[in-house]
Design a protein around this motif. Structure first.
Motif: not given
Length: 424
Positions: A230-258
């Motif tokens: 959709g042209g909202i962000f570049t692949p590089t920006e998408a990868s950074i968004i994916a990192v923050f998303y994975a951190l939030i899900i891993g810490v607060f949803v699945y609660k397996k990351l510390n």
């Protein structure tokens, strides 16, 4: 002089040097023999990695590791079991299904084999599946990951060709799902023939809970893919968004990351990313030497002199890439051969996007081609079984993979339909 380059490279491979070091030593030998100033080495190495879109690769690697270590793999497998476990050979079907879902957070075949295989292979053996079959289906299904988006090899192909990453992501979707469906069909047939076990049908409540558990990974794939398209962000920006998303899900949803295991994950991802970038840099230097010696032009002329028929040329390219993919790491093979072969393909009117999918699919199949496919070795080590037994059991799955490859090669619309629908 080109013979020195090729000879040193082959000798280093035979001595089991890492691919990156083999490329580097071969380039050094050429430069010294040719009398080229040594300053060319760091210049070309750096220019190979000084590409903006390549910055997305460390991000996707880190995001995938965060989601995997955050407990997502087990939830994906559990969901697939609830969905498919009541069918004969349901655990084998769940294996393929898990790989298709895992593709959205991995993008590499070897990590898929290791992550899914560590759980699925022991579980399948415990329930009575043959060890060879368990390892073979795990290795074969892992090749789906780098075809279904997001995909690290597709990012590399886009970098080498100047094509849109989003367009290549879309182009791989239908072939990826075709490959996954084909593997499921042959797994079901073998399971029926060998009377492998099945489970009781899961309740809608269990299936719903499993879907909710895996929903977050599916959402990440959706955000990445449609954000890029959709042209909202570049692949590089998408990868950074994916990192923050994975951190939030891993810490607060699945609660397996510390904090402690995040440190370990970041360190592992840095090592993987660094080794990949070194490989890209040396491959760029290697490619510059090949171009200087006009080897791509020679290869192109030889193939086109043999035949200028589009399908004959594609057949020759397919055979070459499967052979190379059997012995060489996927990214290295892409970096060295993709620009050369794309020039040949375009010369016989093959669409570049279509060819990129063909190339990646070929190299994925090479990872499970006996006797030395890398994924076969990974799965055999997990299953504690000889590579010969795994290779024999993998032949039906290899046959299906080749049929899918033939279909994708002969019918360009399978690759070009979605890019044309969403991006034209």
């Amino acid at each position: 002089m080109i013979s020195i380059l090729i000879l040193v490279f082959i000798i280093c491979l035979l001595l089991r040097f890492p691919i990156a070091f083999s490329l580097g030593l071969a380039c050094l030998a050429y430069v010294l023999a040719k009398g080229v100033p040594l300053i060319i080495l760091p210049m070309k190495l750096y220019s190979g990695i000084d590409v903006f879109v390549l910055l997305s690769i460390p991000g996707f690697i880190l995001a995938g590791n965060l989601m995997n270590r955050g407990g997502l793999t087990e939830k994906i497998i559990s969901f697939c079991n609830h969905l498919l476990g009541h069918i004969r050979g349901g655990l084998a079907l769940a294996n393929v299904g898990a790989s298709m879902l895992f593709a959205g957070i991995s993008g590499t075949a070897v990590s898929d084999t290791a992550s899914i295989g560590a759980i699925m292979i022991p579980a399948m053996k415990k329930e009575g599946y043959d060890a060879g079959f368990s390892c073979a289906i795990t290795a074969s299904s892992s090749t789906v990951g780098p075809i279904i988006p997001p995909s690290v090899p597709m990012i590399i192909a886009a970098t080498l060709s100047g094509l849109s990453v989003g367009r290549l992501f879309l182009a791989g979707a239908i072939p990826g799902f075709m490959l996954g469906a084909g593997l499921m069909v042959i797994a079901y047939y073998i399971s029926r023939k060998k009377n492998y076990p099945k489970h009781d049908r899961s309740s809608l409540k269990q299936i719903g809970k499993g879907f909710i558990d895996t929903f977050w990974s599916l959402l990440m794939t959706f955000i990445i893919l449609f954000g890029i398209i959709g042209g909202i962000f570049t692949p590089t920006e998408a990868s950074i968004i994916a990192v923050f998303y994975a951190l939030i899900i891993g810490v607060f949803v699945y609660k397996k990351l510390n904090f402690k295991n995040i440190q370990v994950i970041v360190l592992e991802s840095m090592k993987t990313s660094a080794s990949l970038m070194v490989l890209v840099g040396f491959a760029n230097l290697f490619g510059w030497i090949l171009i200087t010696e006009q080897l791509p032009q020679m290869i192109s002329n030889e193939i086109l002199n043999f035949s200028d028929n589009k399908y004959m040329v594609l057949l020759l390219i397919n055979l070459l890439l499967i052979f190379v993919g059997t012995f060489m790491e996927t990214i290295a093979a892409l970096l060295i051969l993709f620009p050369i072969l794309m020039k040949v393909a375009v010369a016989v009117s093959v669409d570049p996007v279509h060819f990129a999918v063909i190339a990646v699919l070929n190299l994925m199949i090479g990872l499970t081609t006996p006797p030395v496919g890398v994924c076969l070795f990974v799965s055999s080590s997990i299953g504690k079984i000889g590579i010969g037994d795994v290779s024999k059991a993998s032949l039906p799955f290899l046959a299906v993979s080749l049929l899918v490859l033939a279909a994708v090669t002969l019918f360009p619309s399978l690759s070009l339909f979605l890019p044309g629908l969403f991006m034209d």
